[in-house]
Design an enzyme around this catalytic site. Structure first.
Site, PDB file in Angstrom:
ATOM      1  N   SER A   1      38.067  35.464  48.929  1.00 16.18           N
ATOM      2  CA  SER A   1      37.907  34.457  49.970  1.00 16.18           C
ATOM      3  C   SER A   1      36.415  34.222  50.262  1.00 16.18           C
ATOM      4  O   SER A   1      35.673  33.831  49.378  1.00 16.18           O
ATOM      5  CB  SER A   1      38.683  34.890  51.217  1.00 16.18           C
ATOM      6  OG  SER A   1      38.871  33.833  52.122  1.00 16.18           O
TER       7      SER A   1
ATOM      8  N   ASP B   1      41.452  34.168  45.050  1.00 15.51           N
ATOM      9  CA  ASP B   1      42.119  33.205  45.926  1.00 15.51           C
ATOM     10  C   ASP B   1      41.176  32.403  46.820  1.00 15.51           C
ATOM     11  O   ASP B   1      41.379  32.306  48.032  1.00 15.51           O
ATOM     12  CB  ASP B   1      43.181  33.903  46.781  1.00 15.51           C
ATOM     13  CG  ASP B   1      44.329  32.942  47.134  1.00 15.51           C
ATOM     14  OD1 ASP B   1      44.748  32.194  46.245  1.00 15.51           O
ATOM     15  OD2 ASP B   1      44.786  32.940  48.288  1.00 15.51           O
TER      16      ASP B   1
ATOM     17  N   HIS C   1      47.529  35.718  50.689  1.00 18.11           N
ATOM     18  CA  HIS C   1      46.123  35.410  50.420  1.00 18.11           C
ATOM     19  C   HIS C   1      45.343  36.640  49.958  1.00 18.11           C
ATOM     20  O   HIS C   1      44.491  36.550  49.070  1.00 18.11           O
ATOM     21  CB  HIS C   1      45.504  34.821  51.693  1.00 18.11           C
ATOM     22  CG  HIS C   1      44.056  34.486  51.579  1.00 18.11           C
ATOM     23  ND1 HIS C   1      43.521  33.763  50.525  1.00 18.11           N
ATOM     24  CD2 HIS C   1      43.007  34.776  52.399  1.00 18.11           C
ATOM     25  CE1 HIS C   1      42.218  33.622  50.697  1.00 18.11           C
ATOM     26  NE2 HIS C   1      41.880  34.228  51.821  1.00 18.11           N
TER      27      HIS C   1
END
Length: 355
Positions: free
Chosen positions: A162, A187, A314
């Site tokens: 992220s 991700d 996530h």
């Protein structure tokens, strides 16, 4: 057996047990109520046990504070393994280095692992915790690597999740680490990240802010869906909290709501920067819908390897740590990344005499 040690029941106790037995028989003979057929639920561990914190030392080998020269900045790192290239892990916003704990316990069998608490997160302490600009965070990573390894760093595989994925891409694109041997992004894609920014402030402000205990925070992370692996949450969540003495409760360690001015800089132009990196690249996604146009074209042209990890949220490294660790180790093996970089079979490194 010595009978003298046995005590006899009194008449009252004996008659009481007989009465109780008769009462139970009467209950069995009585017609059952509408709820009589509901099975008795087996005892389950209390939330205090199920969501109790786990110590990081079961996964990493050691921890250290990296002090950056000529500054007041101290970055906390967790380390594991003794051989192979260094898998240098950068966590996402609101997480900590312990986000990689369960995966590190597997990766360390074949490579070294360093997981860093980014500024404003975990146990790191810096002069300005709210300066989460992409430039500052990139400088932090380069400074930590420099302090740890000097002028002769080992081969580094940069892994970022992220927000940390954005930092990893920018560091790689700037060629700030001469020993960079691989880049793994977890991700984060420019298109979906930029589109989600308009909702981010609302998401952060609407989440639960205060917890009566660490166990409650761990429970919230699982039941709220941000994490799906209880054991990983039990290791990683405590480091994302701080105790508020005035309110007598725990709250989030990272003050992300106050860093909105930097969010766009994390992701703007990220896809092109990622594609420009010359090191071997792996993109791990939780869903194919996350790909934007630039990456779709790049993937079709074979510019990077992409794996869609199913049945995960996530935080792929936390939700499925075994699969994540396997993907990282396979990436290292496929690209022949050794402790000093790419290793070509049959080609020996030149002898370097000691000074």
């Amino acid at each position: 057996m010595d009978s003298s040690n046995l005590t006899t029941l009194s008449e009252e106790e004996t008659s009481g047990s007989e009465d109780q037995h008769q009462h139970q028989q009467q209950q069995q003979q009585q017609p059952g109520s509408a709820f009589a057929s509901v099975p008795i639920r087996p005892p389950t561990p209390s939330s205090l046990q199920k969501y109790a914190p786990l110590d990081w030392s079961a996964y990493f080998d050691r921890e250290d504070d990296i002090r950056i020269k000529d500054t007041e900045n101290v970055f906390h790192v967790y380390m594991a393994g003794t051989e192979g290239p260094v898998v240098f892990c950068l966590h996402g916003g609101g997480y900590s280095g312990l986000s990689f704990a369960l995966a590190a316990s597997i990766i360390k069998e074949k490579a070294r692992v360093v997981a860093m608490d980014m500024r404003g997160h975990g146990k790191s302490s810096v002069e300005n915790e709210l300066d989460l600009s992409i430039e500052t965070m990139c400088d932090d990573v380069v400074a930590v690597v420099k302090e740890m390894y000097g002028d002769s760093p080992p081969a580094i595989v940069l892994v970022g999740h992220s927000m940390g994925g954005s930092v990893a891409v920018h560091v790689a694109a700037k060629k700030s680490l001469p020993s960079l041997a691989g880049l793994i992004v977890v991700d984060v894609v420019e298109g979906t990240a930029m589109a989600s920014l308009i909702h981010m402030q609302k998401i952060l402000s609407s989440r639960m802010q205060h917890f009566s205990s660490i166990e409650k925070a761990i429970e919230w992370s699982i039941k709220g869906g941000s994490l799906r692996n209880v054991d990983s949450a039990r290791v990683s969540i405590p480091a994302t909290l701080k105790y508020d003495d005035s309110k007598k409760c725990y709250t989030h360690r990272a003050r992300l709501v106050e860093t909105e001015q930097y969010w766009r800089g994390w992701y703007e132009g990220l896809s092109e920067k990622y594609l420009s990196c010359t090191a071997p690249k792996l993109l791990l996604l939780a869903g194919t819908d996350r790909l934007d146009r630039a990456l779709t074209i790049g993937q079709m042209q074979g510019k990077f390897q992409m794996v869609v990890v199913r049945h995960t949220g996530h935080a792929i490294q936390e939700d499925v740590p075994e699969e994540f660790a396997t993907l990282v180790l396979n990436f290292i093996s496929r690209n022949r990344i050794g402790p000093h970089g790419v290793e070509i079979p049959g080609l020996r490194r030149p002898f370097q005499p000691q000074p």
